[in-house]
Motif scaffolding. Structure first.
Motif, PDB file in Angstrom:
ATOM      1  N   ALA A   8      19.448   7.061 -35.180  1.00  0.00           N
ATOM      2  CA  ALA A   8      17.756   5.423 -35.015  1.00  0.00           C
ATOM      3  C   ALA A   8      17.318   5.909 -33.465  1.00  0.00           C
ATOM      4  O   ALA A   8      18.851   5.706 -32.749  1.00  0.00           O
ATOM      5  N   SER A   9      16.353   5.421 -33.448  1.00  0.00           N
ATOM      6  CA  SER A   9      15.660   5.630 -31.538  1.00  0.00           C
ATOM      7  C   SER A   9      14.767   3.964 -31.648  1.00  0.00           C
ATOM      8  O   SER A   9      13.974   4.011 -32.924  1.00  0.00           O
ATOM      9  N   ALA A  10      14.289   3.573 -31.129  1.00  0.00           N
ATOM     10  CA  ALA A  10      13.363   2.450 -30.670  1.00  0.00           C
ATOM     11  C   ALA A  10      12.355   2.508 -29.195  1.00  0.00           C
ATOM     12  O   ALA A  10      13.426   3.300 -28.202  1.00  0.00           O
ATOM     13  N   TYR A  11      11.801   3.044 -29.498  1.00  0.00           N
ATOM     14  CA  TYR A  11      11.175   2.915 -28.721  1.00  0.00           C
ATOM     15  C   TYR A  11       9.831   1.876 -27.954  1.00  0.00           C
ATOM     16  O   TYR A  11       8.912   0.883 -28.822  1.00  0.00           O
ATOM     17  N   VAL A  12       9.841   1.923 -26.536  1.00  0.00           N
ATOM     18  CA  VAL A  12       8.593   0.401 -26.474  1.00  0.00           C
ATOM     19  C   VAL A  12       7.900   0.924 -24.835  1.00  0.00           C
ATOM     20  O   VAL A  12       9.245   1.327 -24.226  1.00  0.00           O
ATOM     21  N   THR A  13       6.880   0.890 -24.711  1.00  0.00           N
ATOM     22  CA  THR A  13       6.048   1.652 -23.580  1.00  0.00           C
ATOM     23  C   THR A  13       5.799   0.132 -22.431  1.00  0.00           C
ATOM     24  O   THR A  13       5.750  -0.888 -23.573  1.00  0.00           O
ATOM     25  N   THR A  14       5.207  -0.126 -21.758  1.00  0.00           N
ATOM     26  CA  THR A  14       4.132  -0.964 -20.122  1.00  0.00           C
ATOM     27  C   THR A  14       2.889  -0.605 -21.006  1.00  0.00           C
ATOM     28  O   THR A  14       2.487  -2.405 -21.241  1.00  0.00           O
ATOM     29  N   ASN A  15       2.525   0.460 -21.992  1.00  0.00           N
ATOM     30  CA  ASN A  15       0.926   0.255 -22.313  1.00  0.00           C
ATOM     31  C   ASN A  15       0.893  -0.398 -24.017  1.00  0.00           C
ATOM     32  O   ASN A  15      -0.136  -0.820 -24.610  1.00  0.00           O
ATOM     33  N   GLY A  16       1.762  -1.050 -24.303  1.00  0.00           N
ATOM     34  CA  GLY A  16       2.301  -1.825 -26.088  1.00  0.00           C
ATOM     35  C   GLY A  16       2.787  -0.799 -26.780  1.00  0.00           C
ATOM     36  O   GLY A  16       2.780  -1.674 -28.038  1.00  0.00           O
ATOM     37  N   PHE A  17       2.841   0.752 -26.528  1.00  0.00           N
ATOM     38  CA  PHE A  17       3.376   1.231 -27.708  1.00  0.00           C
ATOM     39  C   PHE A  17       4.677   1.056 -28.432  1.00  0.00           C
ATOM     40  O   PHE A  17       5.066   0.639 -27.423  1.00  0.00           O
ATOM     41  N   SER A  18       4.901   0.741 -29.066  1.00  0.00           N
ATOM     42  CA  SER A  18       6.594   1.162 -29.780  1.00  0.00           C
ATOM     43  C   SER A  18       7.047   1.690 -31.302  1.00  0.00           C
ATOM     44  O   SER A  18       5.800   1.542 -31.603  1.00  0.00           O
ATOM     45  N   ASP A  19       7.575   2.206 -31.365  1.00  0.00           N
ATOM     46  CA  ASP A  19       7.459   2.881 -32.536  1.00  0.00           C
ATOM     47  C   ASP A  19       9.661   2.977 -33.163  1.00  0.00           C
ATOM     48  O   ASP A  19      10.192   2.718 -31.777  1.00  0.00           O
ATOM     49  N   ALA A  20       9.609   3.228 -33.966  1.00  0.00           N
ATOM     50  CA  ALA A  20      10.789   3.345 -34.477  1.00  0.00           C
ATOM     51  C   ALA A  20      11.312   4.690 -34.706  1.00  0.00           C
ATOM     52  O   ALA A  20       9.799   5.095 -36.150  1.00  0.00           O
ATOM     53  N   GLN A  21      12.742   4.982 -34.776  1.00  0.00           N
ATOM     54  CA  GLN A  21      12.503   6.337 -36.498  1.00  0.00           C
ATOM     55  C   GLN A  21      13.349   6.802 -36.311  1.00  0.00           C
ATOM     56  O   GLN A  21      14.954   5.908 -35.706  1.00  0.00           O
ATOM     57  N   ARG A  22      14.330   7.290 -37.309  1.00  0.00           N
ATOM     58  CA  ARG A  22      15.734   7.914 -38.179  1.00  0.00           C
ATOM     59  C   ARG A  22      15.543   9.255 -38.430  1.00  0.00           C
ATOM     60  O   ARG A  22      14.189   9.592 -38.756  1.00  0.00           O
ATOM     61  N   SER A  23      16.576   9.897 -37.932  1.00  0.00           N
ATOM     62  CA  SER A  23      17.017  11.299 -38.698  1.00  0.00           C
ATOM     63  C   SER A  23      18.198  11.304 -39.008  1.00  0.00           C
ATOM     64  O   SER A  23      18.711  10.709 -38.817  1.00  0.00           O
ATOM     65  N   THR A  24      18.184  11.856 -39.607  1.00  0.00           N
ATOM     66  CA  THR A  24      19.362  12.875 -40.324  1.00  0.00           C
ATOM     67  C   THR A  24      19.970  14.354 -40.496  1.00  0.00           C
ATOM     68  O   THR A  24      18.301  15.068 -39.593  1.00  0.00           O
ATOM     69  N   GLY A  25      20.979  14.735 -40.017  1.00  0.00           N
ATOM     70  CA  GLY A  25      20.833  16.438 -39.952  1.00  0.00           C
ATOM     71  C   GLY A  25      22.032  16.510 -40.920  1.00  0.00           C
ATOM     72  O   GLY A  25      23.332  15.757 -40.853  1.00  0.00           O
ATOM     73  N   PHE A  26      22.541  17.858 -41.194  1.00  0.00           N
ATOM     74  CA  PHE A  26      23.072  18.673 -41.409  1.00  0.00           C
ATOM     75  C   PHE A  26      23.387  19.981 -41.243  1.00  0.00           C
ATOM     76  O   PHE A  26      22.696  20.901 -41.542  1.00  0.00           O
ATOM     77  N   TRP A  27      24.751  20.054 -41.077  1.00  0.00           N
ATOM     78  CA  TRP A  27      24.485  21.350 -40.385  1.00  0.00           C
ATOM     79  C   TRP A  27      26.411  21.927 -40.178  1.00  0.00           C
ATOM     80  O   TRP A  27      27.391  21.607 -41.845  1.00  0.00           O
ATOM     81  N   VAL A  28      26.308  23.301 -40.629  1.00  0.00           N
ATOM     82  CA  VAL A  28      27.437  23.896 -40.695  1.00  0.00           C
ATOM     83  C   VAL A  28      27.606  25.646 -40.041  1.00  0.00           C
ATOM     84  O   VAL A  28      26.325  25.425 -39.086  1.00  0.00           O
ATOM     85  N   SER A  29      29.070  25.764 -39.577  1.00  0.00           N
ATOM     86  CA  SER A  29      29.172  26.877 -38.108  1.00  0.00           C
ATOM     87  C   SER A  29      30.068  27.050 -38.723  1.00  0.00           C
ATOM     88  O   SER A  29      30.872  26.893 -39.357  1.00  0.00           O
ATOM     89  N   ALA A  30      30.232  28.841 -38.257  1.00  0.00           N
ATOM     90  CA  ALA A  30      31.481  29.177 -37.904  1.00  0.00           C
ATOM     91  C   ALA A  30      31.468  29.933 -36.625  1.00  0.00           C
ATOM     92  O   ALA A  30      30.747  30.615 -35.671  1.00  0.00           O
ATOM     93  N   SER A  31      32.929  30.013 -36.151  1.00  0.00           N
ATOM     94  CA  SER A  31      33.149  30.939 -35.093  1.00  0.00           C
ATOM     95  C   SER A  31      34.575  31.684 -35.426  1.00  0.00           C
ATOM     96  O   SER A  31      35.274  31.218 -36.173  1.00  0.00           O
ATOM     97  N   VAL A  32      34.067  32.979 -34.936  1.00  0.00           N
ATOM     98  CA  VAL A  32      35.304  33.664 -35.324  1.00  0.00           C
ATOM     99  C   VAL A  32      35.633  34.981 -34.000  1.00  0.00           C
ATOM    100  O   VAL A  32      34.964  35.165 -33.015  1.00  0.00           O
TER     101      VAL A  32
END
Length: 168
Positions: free
Chosen positions: A50-74
């Protein structure tokens, strides 16, 4: 607005689903590397941020993200004594998006096997200019061949150089 980066199903994804992805990648890598294989691993993880942003010019927003991962090493055995190693990874934003775990394992094996029989390349001396802020990354790259794993796998450019001058 919603950019489709968050999956509410993240909370219901558990260790069994991760283990299943990891095992599928592992088995495909093991089968693809065959008798040349020394070590194969499969890994799976889920992430949420999750991230939240606020700038000095009045912009603000928040967002969430998910990820599902798989890896292999040989890691494989090269007839020269080297132990080439490589990896592959795939990810998705939503648990419902299919991850081709077998392709991840096969690609890690193929990348590793492609290194078998490779020869050293000729070297040349060239002048370079380095920006001060890049020095840390450059030195890290120069010191990485001294890491234990690269020396153990005989993939270090310093392999067999004990007692030999390597720079002037």
């Amino acid at each position: 607005g919603d950019l489709g980066r968050f999956d509410d199903a993240w909370a219901t994804s558990g260790p069994d689903a991760r283990r299943e992805r990891a095992v599928r990648a592992f088995e495909a890598g093991r089968d693809a590397v065959g008798d040349a294989g020394i070590s194969v691993s499969g890994t799976a993880s889920d992430s949420m941020g999750a991230s939240a942003y606020v700038t000095t010019n009045g912009f603000s927003d928040a967002q969430r993200s998910t990820g599902f991962w798989v890896s292999a090493s040989v890691t494989a055995q090269d007839p020269s004594g080297r132990k080439p190693s490589d990896w592959s990874v795939a990810g998705a934003r939503r648990v419902s998006e299919p991850l081709d775990c077998e392709a991840v394992g096969r690609q890690a094996a193929a990348r590793t096997l492609a290194q078998i029989g490779s020869d050293d390349i000729d070297t040349i001396t060239l002048p370079i200019v380095i920006e001060a802020r890049a020095v840390g990354r450059l030195l890290g790259g120069l010191l990485q061949p001294l890491s234990g794993s690269l020396l153990d796998q005989k993939r270090s450019c310093f392999e067999g150089k004990v007692g030999t001058a390597i720079a002037n």
